[in-house]
Design an enzyme around this catalytic site. Sequence first.
Site, short mmCIF file in Angstrom:
data_model
loop_
_atom_site.label_atom_id
_atom_site.label_comp_id
_atom_site.label_asym_id
_atom_site.label_seq_id
_atom_site.Cartn_x
_atom_site.Cartn_y
_atom_site.Cartn_z
N PRO A 119 0.99 -1.15 0.07
CA PRO A 119 -0.10 -0.01 0.33
C PRO A 119 0.97 1.23 0.07
O PRO A 119 2.30 1.19 0.44
CB PRO A 119 -0.82 0.07 1.35
N HIS A 339 3.83 -5.22 2.53
CA HIS A 339 2.84 -5.78 3.38
C HIS A 339 3.20 -7.02 4.10
O HIS A 339 2.31 -7.18 5.04
CB HIS A 339 1.68 -5.95 2.61
N SER A 420 -23.69 10.24 14.91
CA SER A 420 -25.07 11.15 15.44
C SER A 420 -26.47 10.38 15.34
O SER A 420 -27.36 10.42 15.69
CB SER A 420 -25.27 12.45 14.84
N THR A 461 -4.86 -10.96 9.99
CA THR A 461 -6.10 -10.74 9.40
C THR A 461 -7.09 -11.66 9.02
O THR A 461 -6.71 -13.01 9.08
CB THR A 461 -5.95 -9.76 8.06
N SER A 547 -10.54 -1.71 2.49
CA SER A 547 -9.79 -1.65 3.76
C SER A 547 -9.99 -0.12 4.47
O SER A 547 -9.97 0.81 3.68
CB SER A 547 -8.10 -1.84 3.78
#
Length: 619
Positions: A119, A339, A420, A461, A547
């Site tokens: 990335p 990565h 909210s 992950t 992601s």
Amino acid sequence: KCRSERQGRVPSHLVRPVVGLQLSIRSTAHQEGLPKLPVPPLKQTCERYLAMLEPLVTEEELEHTRALVAEFLRCGGVGERLQRGLERRARKTENWLSEWWMQSAYLDSRMPVAVYTSPGVVLPQMHFQDRQGQMRFAAKLIAGVLDFKQMIDNVKNHISKSLQFKHSLFVCYIAAKLKKQMAYAAGHHYITAISYLQSLSVFLSKFFVLDVYNSDGTPLTVDQIYMQLEKIWNSSLQTNKEPIGILTSNHRNTWGKAYNNLIKDKTNKESVRAIQKSIFLVCLDAPMPRVSEDIYYSKVAAQMLHGGGSRWNSGNRWFDKTLQFIVGEDGSCGLTYEHAPAEGPPIVFLVDHVVEYMKRTEMVRAPMIPLPMPQKLRFNITPEIKKDIEKAKQNLNIMVHDLDVRVLNFSHYGRKCLKSFKTSPDAFIQMALQLAYYRMYKMCCPTYESASLRMFKLGRTEAIRTTSTESVKFVQAMDDQSKQKMALLENAVKAHRTYTHTAIHGQAIDRHLLGLKMQGIEDLTSLPEIFMDTSYAVAMHFNLFTSQVGSKTDCVMCIGPMVPDGYGVCYNPMDDHINFAVTAFNSCEDTNATKLSRCLEDALLDMNSLLEQTAKPAE
């Protein structure tokens, strides 16, 4: 601002999911006390696998898969045998998945790490436009990373044993012909600085070893680092006339062969080893070509991913190195990271620390201590190496022209507005992505969202499967006259929340299926038919690879698509806006990053209108 936020209304619908992608020191400080990653029950995974397939395959394909799954689950059958082997592995190892995941997801891959797995991160533009500003910023950045390193080395409870932190700073791939290996730089006290040299409109790269610690073990001050960077810039203009770093951008088999050619020479081998064993890299880039303001961040994101091509900064990289911080003379800055050793959260935590450090740190007068001249790394370029470099240039330029990158700063509202409404920003954004894709293609697709397994020892992950029966019903109803849109959105968000909870607790399907498949390979038996089924191939073809970046910094992360006809989508929800980076390959006629970005913006606006129309006062 959204109406709910302006009027203070707090409706009771849309439950907030449990999403835990923000890294905390506490969660990484107690690796020894963390539980092992569980092996999910076999029947549970198979049932969830079939449910996941329902919105993705035809009824005929699903019926065929149901029969295969039934055979796989048969009492005394292959499924039970593989499950027992997996459970045995879990008892004997610290984490039954970690080695297999590293090997299958990263080490076995032969694609270039640039774009395909590494990335890029774009930091907010800095307000400097000259070399001195570039050097000052780089000096502060280096000092900030060293401060982070010192923090994780000193924190009690063995935080330094957190492998992802240590590997983020100290790991580099070693290219090999058949598979990649890793080298560790523990104990080394220097970084590698790569500086461009502009000569006759050609940008050449110079590699230097820069010691960043004094003889007494204390890190250099910002001012000392700045003076050393100035020495690098003002050093002899004699330099390699070839961008040697561009070799690392190649297909892994091609780079493996070139690597073996390169290190036959003793000088080259020593220079390569010096780069591999440095703590991290700092790339002092040439200015990018001038572009209009509306595509500026898109071009910066591309620079972080691949360097812009052989005529620009791609030779100013060593893509095998885990951490490469990039500082351009034009004020662009960010990083790219390999990565394999670490997921996004440790990198984000590092970025947040460095950005905060730089805000509070001023350059101070350096101690009057003589510092050694940074060591220039030299390479002897043979005709064979020259040929390898030319081939790498050609391949990289093809890859650069093929990748379309679009950064979207969605400024209409952010996570504060969504909260909210008592909704999950992550789930809401994922549903907006589903709606955008559906509006473009009139169908849904397999979607991957990364979830952290950090609550388990050596956890990496798991995949959150965003596309569900509930999400499909919502996107199909969104553009018709249905009065049930809000209820369907609630159901889709709830399904996403449930799967997210399942994933972060180690009970999702993807890593378990991988484990069963790898167990079958290790047992040297024929692969079960469910892994050769059309439905399995469809399920693993992630047209949307997504992601969330849980960063306090107003940054943009970007990554290439996972499949040739897919998209890579990263997003960072800030309080009042959301940063997106969308990538696609130009070689695929069916994908268009710009169009998906526009559809995503429309989906976010339409879904917010739906929330406002159905908002209820707080109870």
